[in-house]
Structure formats: structure tokens, C-alpha cells
Design a protein around this motif. Structure first.
Motif, PDB file in Angstrom:
ATOM      1  N   ASP A  26       0.825  -1.207   0.000  1.00 33.94           N
ATOM      2  CA  ASP A  26       0.000   0.000   0.000  1.00 33.94           C
ATOM      3  C   ASP A  26       0.859   1.257   0.000  1.00 33.94           C
ATOM      4  OD1 ASP A  26      -2.277  -1.572  -0.023  1.00 33.94           O
ATOM      5  OD2 ASP A  26      -2.497  -1.516   2.159  1.00 33.94           O
ATOM      6  N   ARG A  27       1.934   1.221   0.762  1.00 33.62           N
ATOM      7  CA  ARG A  27       2.832   2.381   0.784  1.00 33.62           C
ATOM      8  C   ARG A  27       3.517   2.551  -0.568  1.00 33.62           C
ATOM      9  NH1 ARG A  27       5.833   4.287   5.911  1.00 33.62           N
ATOM     10  NH2 ARG A  27       3.638   4.454   6.376  1.00 33.62           N
ATOM     11  N   GLY A  28       3.834   1.465  -1.243  1.00 37.33           N
ATOM     12  CA  GLY A  28       4.418   1.542  -2.581  1.00 37.33           C
ATOM     13  C   GLY A  28       3.471   2.199  -3.573  1.00 37.33           C
ATOM     14  N   TRP A  29       2.185   1.856  -3.477  1.00 37.15           N
ATOM     15  CA  TRP A  29       1.190   2.489  -4.353  1.00 37.15           C
ATOM     16  C   TRP A  29       1.041   3.970  -4.026  1.00 37.15           C
ATOM     17  CZ3 TRP A  29      -0.479   1.276  -8.859  1.00 37.15           C
ATOM     18  CH2 TRP A  29      -0.513  -0.060  -9.251  1.00 37.15           C
ATOM     19  N   LEU A  30       1.086   4.335  -2.743  1.00 32.42           N
ATOM     20  CA  LEU A  30       1.037   5.751  -2.364  1.00 32.42           C
ATOM     21  C   LEU A  30       2.220   6.502  -2.957  1.00 32.42           C
ATOM     22  CD1 LEU A  30      -0.005   5.532   1.394  1.00 32.42           C
ATOM     23  CD2 LEU A  30      -1.371   6.441  -0.489  1.00 32.42           C
ATOM     24  N   TYR A  31       3.386   5.894  -2.897  1.00 28.80           N
ATOM     25  CA  TYR A  31       4.594   6.508  -3.454  1.00 28.80           C
ATOM     26  C   TYR A  31       4.459   6.668  -4.962  1.00 28.80           C
ATOM     27  CZ  TYR A  31       9.541   7.205  -4.513  1.00 28.80           C
ATOM     28  OH  TYR A  31      10.729   7.695  -4.968  1.00 28.80           O
ATOM     29  N   TYR A  32       3.980   5.644  -5.636  1.00 27.42           N
ATOM     30  CA  TYR A  32       3.775   5.694  -7.087  1.00 27.42           C
ATOM     31  C   TYR A  32       2.828   6.836  -7.452  1.00 27.42           C
ATOM     32  CZ  TYR A  32       1.681   4.375 -11.548  1.00 27.42           C
ATOM     33  OH  TYR A  32       1.196   4.390 -12.831  1.00 27.42           O
ATOM     34  N   ASN A  33       1.715   6.943  -6.758  1.00 31.69           N
ATOM     35  CA  ASN A  33       0.750   7.994  -7.040  1.00 31.69           C
ATOM     36  C   ASN A  33       1.299   9.375  -6.726  1.00 31.69           C
ATOM     37  OD1 ASN A  33      -1.334   6.341  -8.027  1.00 31.69           O
ATOM     38  ND2 ASN A  33      -1.908   5.786  -5.959  1.00 31.69           N
ATOM     39  N   ALA A  34       2.066   9.493  -5.647  1.00 34.77           N
ATOM     40  CA  ALA A  34       2.676  10.772  -5.290  1.00 34.77           C
ATOM     41  C   ALA A  34       3.681  11.195  -6.342  1.00 34.77           C
ATOM     42  CB  ALA A  34       3.345  10.672  -3.911  1.00 34.77           C
ATOM     43  N   LEU A  35       4.428  10.260  -6.894  1.00 36.70           N
ATOM     44  CA  LEU A  35       5.362  10.609  -7.970  1.00 36.70           C
ATOM     45  C   LEU A  35       4.617  11.153  -9.177  1.00 36.70           C
ATOM     46  CD1 LEU A  35       7.881   7.622  -7.924  1.00 36.70           C
ATOM     47  CD2 LEU A  35       8.423  10.020  -7.515  1.00 36.70           C
ATOM     48  N   GLY A  36       3.503  10.538  -9.523  1.00 38.78           N
ATOM     49  CA  GLY A  36       2.720  11.007 -10.651  1.00 38.78           C
ATOM     50  C   GLY A  36       2.166  12.410 -10.425  1.00 38.78           C
ATOM     51  N   ARG A  37       1.670  12.672  -9.222  1.00 33.49           N
ATOM     52  CA  ARG A  37       1.133  13.995  -8.905  1.00 33.49           C
ATOM     53  C   ARG A  37       2.215  15.060  -8.844  1.00 33.49           C
ATOM     54  NH1 ARG A  37      -1.543  10.920  -5.086  1.00 33.49           N
ATOM     55  NH2 ARG A  37      -0.229  11.790  -3.463  1.00 33.49           N
ATOM     56  N   SER A  38       3.439  14.677  -8.522  1.00 35.13           N
ATOM     57  CA  SER A  38       4.509  15.642  -8.360  1.00 35.13           C
ATOM     58  C   SER A  38       5.017  16.179  -9.694  1.00 35.13           C
ATOM     59  CB  SER A  38       5.684  15.027  -7.598  1.00 35.13           C
ATOM     60  OG  SER A  38       6.425  14.146  -8.440  1.00 35.13           O
ATOM     61  N   GLY A  39       4.716  15.477 -10.771  1.00 33.48           N
ATOM     62  CA  GLY A  39       5.229  15.894 -12.069  1.00 33.48           C
ATOM     63  C   GLY A  39       6.600  15.302 -12.363  1.00 33.48           C
ATOM     64  N   CYS A  40       7.115  14.500 -11.475  1.00 33.17           N
ATOM     65  CA  CYS A  40       8.404  13.853 -11.705  1.00 33.17           C
ATOM     66  C   CYS A  40       8.305  12.982 -12.961  1.00 33.17           C
ATOM     67  CB  CYS A  40       8.779  12.995 -10.504  1.00 33.17           C
ATOM     68  SG  CYS A  40      10.347  12.129 -10.682  1.00 33.17           S
ATOM     69  N   GLY A  41       9.208  13.185 -13.886  1.00 36.75           N
ATOM     70  CA  GLY A  41       9.203  12.417 -15.136  1.00 36.75           C
ATOM     71  C   GLY A  41       8.268  12.960 -16.178  1.00 36.75           C
ATOM     72  N   ALA A  42       7.658  14.106 -15.922  1.00 35.80           N
ATOM     73  CA  ALA A  42       6.705  14.670 -16.880  1.00 35.80           C
ATOM     74  C   ALA A  42       7.386  15.498 -17.962  1.00 35.80           C
ATOM     75  CB  ALA A  42       5.690  15.546 -16.126  1.00 35.80           C
ATOM     76  N   ASN A  43       8.697  15.631 -17.897  1.00 36.32           N
ATOM     77  CA  ASN A  43       9.423  16.463 -18.881  1.00 36.32           C
ATOM     78  C   ASN A  43       9.445  15.839 -20.235  1.00 36.32           C
ATOM     79  OD1 ASN A  43       9.805  18.142 -16.780  1.00 36.32           O
ATOM     80  ND2 ASN A  43      11.905  17.525 -16.401  1.00 36.32           N
TER      81      ASN A  43
END
Length: 56
Positions: free
Chosen positions: A39-56
Motif C-alpha cells: 500500500d505504501r508503494g502504491w502511495l509513493y507511485y501515485n505521489a510521484l505522478g502527482r509531483s510531475g516527476c518524469g513529466a518532462n
């Protein structure tokens, strides 16, 4: 000693710095069905997506 919700241990804890500073184009997050931290891994995955990390 930090607990499990300390920002130094949990990057999605309240008060943790933004993950946007990572500056990487790709991140591999692996979780397993029976992993106690799944569950914490999924939270981390979702937080990365919301942060814009890798969106460049």
C-alpha cells in the motif's frame, strides 16, 4: 529514532518535501501482492505522478 511516518523514511508523509526535486525522467516502483509495504508503494507511485516527476 524516526517512526514509519517520518519524512526521512516515508516520502509521502505529511511535511515531506516535494518529490518533484528528484529530477529523473524515469522511476521504477515495484510492489508485490503479498508485500507488507504494498500500500505504501502504491502511495509513493501515485505521489510521484502527482509531483510531475518524469513529466518532462
Amino acid at each position: 529514532m524516526p517512526d514509519n511516518d517520518d519524512p526521512r523514511v516515508n516520502p509521502v508523509a505529511e511535511g515531506a518535501p516535494s518529490l518533484a526535486w528528484l529530477g529523473c525522467r524515469r522511476v521504477l516502483v515495484c510492489v508485490a501482492e503479498k508485500d507488507v509495504l504494498r500500500d505504501r508503494g502504491w502511495l509513493y507511485y501515485n505521489a510521484l505522478g502527482r509531483s510531475g516527476c518524469g513529466a518532462n
